[in-house]
Design an enzyme around this catalytic site. Structure first.
Site, PDB file in Angstrom:
ATOM      1  N   HIS A 183      47.238  39.402  34.935  1.00  0.00           N
ATOM      2  CA  HIS A 183      48.232  40.304  34.353  1.00  0.00           C
ATOM      3  C   HIS A 183      48.753  41.327  35.360  1.00  0.00           C
ATOM      4  O   HIS A 183      49.899  41.780  35.240  1.00  0.00           O
ATOM      5  CB  HIS A 183      47.643  40.967  33.089  1.00  0.00           C
ATOM      6  CG  HIS A 183      47.419  39.970  31.984  1.00  0.00           C
ATOM      7  ND1 HIS A 183      46.467  40.118  31.015  1.00  0.00           N
ATOM      8  CD2 HIS A 183      48.060  38.787  31.710  1.00  0.00           C
ATOM      9  CE1 HIS A 183      46.514  39.070  30.180  1.00  0.00           C
ATOM     10  NE2 HIS A 183      47.474  38.259  30.593  1.00  0.00           N
ATOM     11  N   SER A 193      49.956  38.175  27.766  1.00  0.00           N
ATOM     12  CA  SER A 193      51.176  38.018  28.566  1.00  0.00           C
ATOM     13  C   SER A 193      52.448  38.287  27.741  1.00  0.00           C
ATOM     14  O   SER A 193      53.399  38.895  28.267  1.00  0.00           O
ATOM     15  CB  SER A 193      51.216  36.642  29.225  1.00  0.00           C
ATOM     16  OG  SER A 193      50.811  35.623  28.331  1.00  0.00           O
ATOM     17  N   ASP A 235      49.389  28.903  31.658  1.00  0.00           N
ATOM     18  CA  ASP A 235      48.072  29.529  31.531  1.00  0.00           C
ATOM     19  C   ASP A 235      47.241  28.797  30.473  1.00  0.00           C
ATOM     20  O   ASP A 235      46.938  29.335  29.413  1.00  0.00           O
ATOM     21  CB  ASP A 235      48.296  31.004  31.132  1.00  0.00           C
ATOM     22  CG  ASP A 235      47.007  31.780  31.024  1.00  0.00           C
ATOM     23  OD1 ASP A 235      45.991  31.341  31.575  1.00  0.00           O
ATOM     24  OD2 ASP A 235      47.022  32.847  30.378  1.00  0.00           O
TER      25      ASP A 235
END
Ligand code: SAM
Length: 305
Positions: free
Chosen positions: A18, A104, A168
């Site tokens: 992040h 996210s 991801d």
């Protein structure tokens, strides 16, 4: 499909992922032109650190909690590198108690601008429902409850011709599942880069088996550089480990391969990764290998510590 990210939200791997994502979005904001964020495996959007999963799992306490308590004392270059990520964290925890963690999608909605676009895929129905609750009301956001690997082909190139793709996947326990994510990632990235070579791509991968990661990175580099003609300096691997990643046990290392790293990213990470590795160290006294980090680009001398 058993994976629930709530057990891992805010751990060392999330912090690194992040921080990199926030820096890339911040850089994309530097130009006036709109852009698009595409998240193929979005999760639930935001995480409650007082919730059942976070209380049962200590991972965030050794990750984001350590950062939350010490960031103000970090050197200036580190604070500059962490600034976009800290802006999001502070925005979600305005009274100073760390109770919420951004996934996210929340990072994107908080950092991106009015005219930008956000496309999120989440396959798990319950997680997709939570994702809709978390960010579905934002008019920049479109959520699809579908396989993000499959969707990516239709998303690129985006109409804005500027933007970032985050891939991801869960890399669930079990070598077969993990191998499958590596294989699918490689396949879809090859296709996507062929269609849209100018996008920024962030590919998250765990470092459980060092040989598997080396094989993936090597194969990716050969596809992108030799087959698709990408310049070697457009590939950057940013990794961090908190214990010996070669030992069996819980996840000890992870990182991202960044394609088309935005200007300034490498310098920011050179400042932040050593500090974060030291901060989030979880090695025990009997381990020869402690926490560490590396920044690797094909054909360049790696930076590591
Ligand atoms: C590691 S989590 C995502 C975390 C999120 N990107 C973040 O940074 O906050 C992976 C998510 O992918 C979802 N998932 C698993 N397989 C998928 C697939 N093929 N397509 C889309 N989502 C998938 C899982 O349900 C899980 O929520």
């Amino acid at each position: 499909m058993n994976y629930r990210h709530a057990f891992h939200a805010g751990n060392f791997a999330d912090v690194v992922k992040h921080v990199v994502l926030s820096l890339c979005l911040d850089r994309l904001n530097a130009k006036d032109k709109p852009y698009r964020f595409i998240d193929t495996h979005a999760g639930v959007g935001a995480y409650d650190l007082t919730g059942d999963e976070a209380r049962r799992s200590p991972e965030w306490r050794d990750g984001v909690a350590r950062l939350w308590m010490t960031e103000h004392g970090a050197p200036d270059a580190v604070r500059a590198a962490l600034a976009p990520y800290m802006t999001v964290l502070r925005g979600m925890n305005p009274d100073g108690n760390l109770v919420a963690y951004p996934g996210s999608p929340a990072i994107a909605t908080r950092l991106m601008r009015e005219g930008d676009a956000i496309r999120l895929c989440e396959l798990h129905p319950e997680s997709a429902e939570k994702l809709r609750e978390a960010v579905g009301g934002d008019r920049r956001v479109k959520i699809e409850e579908r396989d993000g690997y499959e969707a990516l082909g239709a998303y690129v190139p985006p109409p804005e011709r500027r933007g970032l793709v985050l891939i991801d996947p869960p890399f669930e326990e079990g070598s077969a599942e993990r191998r499958l994510d590596f294989e699918r990632m490689l396949r879809v990235v090859r296709k996507a880069v062929k269609r849209w070579p100018g996008g920024v791509y962030l590919l998250w991968r765990p470092i459980k088996n060092i040989d598997a990661v080396a094989a993936f990175d090597g194969e990716l580099a050969s596809v992108l550089i030799e087959e698709l003609g990408m310049a070697p300096d457009k590939l950057l691997a940013a990794d961090l480990w908190v214990r010996d990643p070669g030992r069996p046990g819980p996840l000890a290392g992870a990182g991202l391969v960044v394609l088309n790293p935005p200007f300034g990213l490498t310098e920011h990470l050179k400042a932040a990764l050593p500090w974060l590795a030291n901060l989030m160290d979880q090695s025990s006294d009997d381990e020869e290998i402690e926490s560490g980090w590396r920044l690797v680009s094909p054909e360049a001398e790696p930076d590591a510590g």
